[in-house]
Design an enzyme around this catalytic site. Sequence first.
Site, mmCIF file in Angstrom:
data_model
loop_
_atom_site.group_PDB
_atom_site.id
_atom_site.type_symbol
_atom_site.label_atom_id
_atom_site.label_comp_id
_atom_site.label_asym_id
_atom_site.label_seq_id
_atom_site.Cartn_x
_atom_site.Cartn_y
_atom_site.Cartn_z
ATOM 1 N N LYS A 127 27.443 -6.240 19.033
ATOM 2 C CA LYS A 127 27.217 -4.931 18.401
ATOM 3 C C LYS A 127 28.140 -3.944 19.083
ATOM 4 O O LYS A 127 28.500 -4.127 20.255
ATOM 5 C CB LYS A 127 25.759 -4.495 18.593
ATOM 6 C CG LYS A 127 25.294 -3.487 17.597
ATOM 7 C CD LYS A 127 24.872 -4.141 16.294
ATOM 8 C CE LYS A 127 24.416 -3.157 15.260
ATOM 9 N NZ LYS A 127 23.876 -3.849 14.073
HETATM 10 P P1 NAD Z 1 22.212 4.342 6.284
HETATM 11 O O1 NAD Z 1 22.910 5.253 7.216
HETATM 12 O O2 NAD Z 1 22.827 4.026 4.963
HETATM 13 O O3 NAD Z 1 20.722 4.904 5.986
HETATM 14 C C1 NAD Z 1 19.869 5.304 7.006
HETATM 15 C C2 NAD Z 1 18.660 5.982 6.382
HETATM 16 O O4 NAD Z 1 17.736 6.295 7.422
HETATM 17 C C3 NAD Z 1 18.981 7.293 5.680
HETATM 18 O O5 NAD Z 1 18.238 7.382 4.484
HETATM 19 C C4 NAD Z 1 18.490 8.364 6.654
HETATM 20 O O6 NAD Z 1 18.066 9.531 6.016
HETATM 21 C C5 NAD Z 1 17.314 7.642 7.271
HETATM 22 N N1 NAD Z 1 16.947 8.189 8.574
HETATM 23 C C6 NAD Z 1 17.743 8.426 9.641
HETATM 24 N N2 NAD Z 1 17.041 8.974 10.648
HETATM 25 C C7 NAD Z 1 15.768 9.072 10.207
HETATM 26 C C8 NAD Z 1 14.578 9.557 10.770
HETATM 27 N N3 NAD Z 1 14.553 10.049 12.004
HETATM 28 N N4 NAD Z 1 13.449 9.521 10.028
HETATM 29 C C9 NAD Z 1 13.455 9.028 8.768
HETATM 30 N N5 NAD Z 1 14.566 8.539 8.188
HETATM 31 C C10 NAD Z 1 15.697 8.571 8.889
HETATM 32 O O7 NAD Z 1 21.939 3.025 7.134
HETATM 33 P P2 NAD Z 1 21.636 1.556 6.604
HETATM 34 O O8 NAD Z 1 22.904 0.799 6.566
HETATM 35 O O9 NAD Z 1 20.786 1.611 5.383
HETATM 36 O O10 NAD Z 1 20.810 0.983 7.844
HETATM 37 C C11 NAD Z 1 19.439 1.282 8.029
HETATM 38 C C12 NAD Z 1 18.892 0.348 9.098
HETATM 39 O O11 NAD Z 1 19.072 -1.010 8.677
HETATM 40 C C13 NAD Z 1 19.538 0.449 10.478
HETATM 41 O O12 NAD Z 1 18.548 0.171 11.449
HETATM 42 C C14 NAD Z 1 20.553 -0.690 10.473
HETATM 43 O O13 NAD Z 1 20.856 -1.161 11.768
HETATM 44 C C15 NAD Z 1 19.758 -1.727 9.690
HETATM 45 N N6 NAD Z 1 20.591 -2.759 9.092
HETATM 46 C C16 NAD Z 1 21.548 -2.430 8.172
HETATM 47 C C17 NAD Z 1 22.296 -3.435 7.604
HETATM 48 C C18 NAD Z 1 23.306 -3.135 6.532
HETATM 49 O O14 NAD Z 1 23.865 -4.096 5.972
HETATM 50 N N7 NAD Z 1 23.568 -1.881 6.215
HETATM 51 C C19 NAD Z 1 22.120 -4.778 7.991
HETATM 52 C C20 NAD Z 1 21.121 -5.083 8.916
HETATM 53 C C21 NAD Z 1 20.358 -4.060 9.458
#
Ligand code: NAD
Length: 428
Positions: A115
């Site tokens: 990471k």
């Molecule tokens: P993103 O940036 O597209 O979305 C993040 C979302 O979380 C947004 O809607 C934001 O408003 C919300 N958010 C942020 N802080 C917040 C808070 N304090 N309270 C409530 N909501 C909050 O990110 P993503 O790619 O959708 O990733 C989200 C999670 O999934 C992360 O933990 C990431 O590590 C995990 N993840 C993502 C992927 C991927 O392929 N994108 C893969 C595995 C895991």
Amino acid sequence: MDIDPTEVEAASTKKLYQGVCDRFEQNASFMKLDAKVHAIMSQPKAELMIHFPVKMDDGSYTLFKGYRIQHNNLLGPYKGGMRFSPEVSLDEIKGLAMLMTLKCSLAKLPLGGAKGGIKYDPNEHSMDENQRIARRFTLALGNNISPSYDIPAPDMGTNAQYMDWMMDTYHNLYGRKIEDKAVVTGKSIACGGSAGRASATGYGAVYCLAEWAKGNGIPLKGTRFSIQGFGNVGSHAALKLEQLGARLVAVNDHTATLINPEGIPAAELAHYVQQQRGIKGFQPEHEVDDINLFWTKETDFMVLAAMESTVNELNAGLIRTRLIVEGANGPVTTEAEEIVLKKGIQIIPDILANMGGVIVSYFEWVQNRNSEYWNGETVDEKLREKLIAAYHQVETVSKEQGLSMRNAAFVEALTHLEEVYLKRGVWP
Ligand code: NAD
């Protein structure tokens, strides 16, 4: 007493790292993990911390701090996302890197875990500055990344555009070879990305949820669900669940909480969030000020797709659902998990529920290396097949050994790593 928000953030990332370490220790001890494998797995193989200067639009220079934690590469090249966020810390990235090793092992991918990230807020910079930051970070990483050694991907704060810049920088600097495209995954389709990558994590979480519902005799049609986080993962999970006949009744993100028992249209909300960067203002008449109304809203499923440690000992007791699906990494703290499980609520853990992203990243890497292009249906079919297989492996271990799904997922992932370590040995 006023609480300093940076202390809260530091506490939540500390909790993530501590939570990952605690869960690793607990399961290693339960399964009597071989002592040398235990020792090797308990620390990353390499921790890179880099300071690099970048020219700002006004001509001044800012020094940025970047991380790349390479946890383990026994099963294949290091693999894991790049997070650009002001909350990035060494502990957070170390915890997430270990989860990647376990996730790739559980998914039976020929990939290890890593990471990385930069501690800064991309929203506070122009796209020109963001481009220079991403390119300069790639330069600073040097040959610590490569298509066969360490392959970054997008995470919070980064997307296909950042991956295109990173790939282009690497290609011009180090390779200019055809396989250079495979140095990062999650690129735009025009630059060698895979069909189905953007939706993979959200859809994958729903494929697990659907298997759980089938196993528990619950038809999805007519069920109600809530989602925290409506970014990449949350919006795609909502779209897929809606397609399967479920109704979105509550959403929370960093801008607002929305509760509407009649149903919130996922596609329209996703479109709105793309323009407005948050859910605030979408249905103002259904916005509530008290986030606890989100936690107490009765649903069949709750998808957590925001960030780590959002479910903690303060709100876990409020949750009224049958199943929590961890689209985000580490959203439920160890203390909260105990509370939730006691209430009879099950959890599909992060390393299983959100493995769809790395599975399709693997497909992208394979396509790039073979100069192939697979269509969306092929990718989705292969994704479903892999996810359903992983789900049932975890379910079997959970039932046979009387473990929670999280512990079963850890045991299954560690068993595969242990087997390979014992067969290969530790040289010299
Ligand atoms: P993103 O940036 O597209 O979305 C993040 C979302 O979380 C947004 O809607 C934001 O408003 C919300 N958010 C942020 N802080 C917040 C808070 N304090 N309270 C409530 N909501 C909050 O990110 P993503 O790619 O959708 O990733 C989200 C999670 O999934 C992360 O933990 C990431 O590590 C995990 N993840 C993502 C992927 C991927 O392929 N994108 C893969 C595995 C895991």
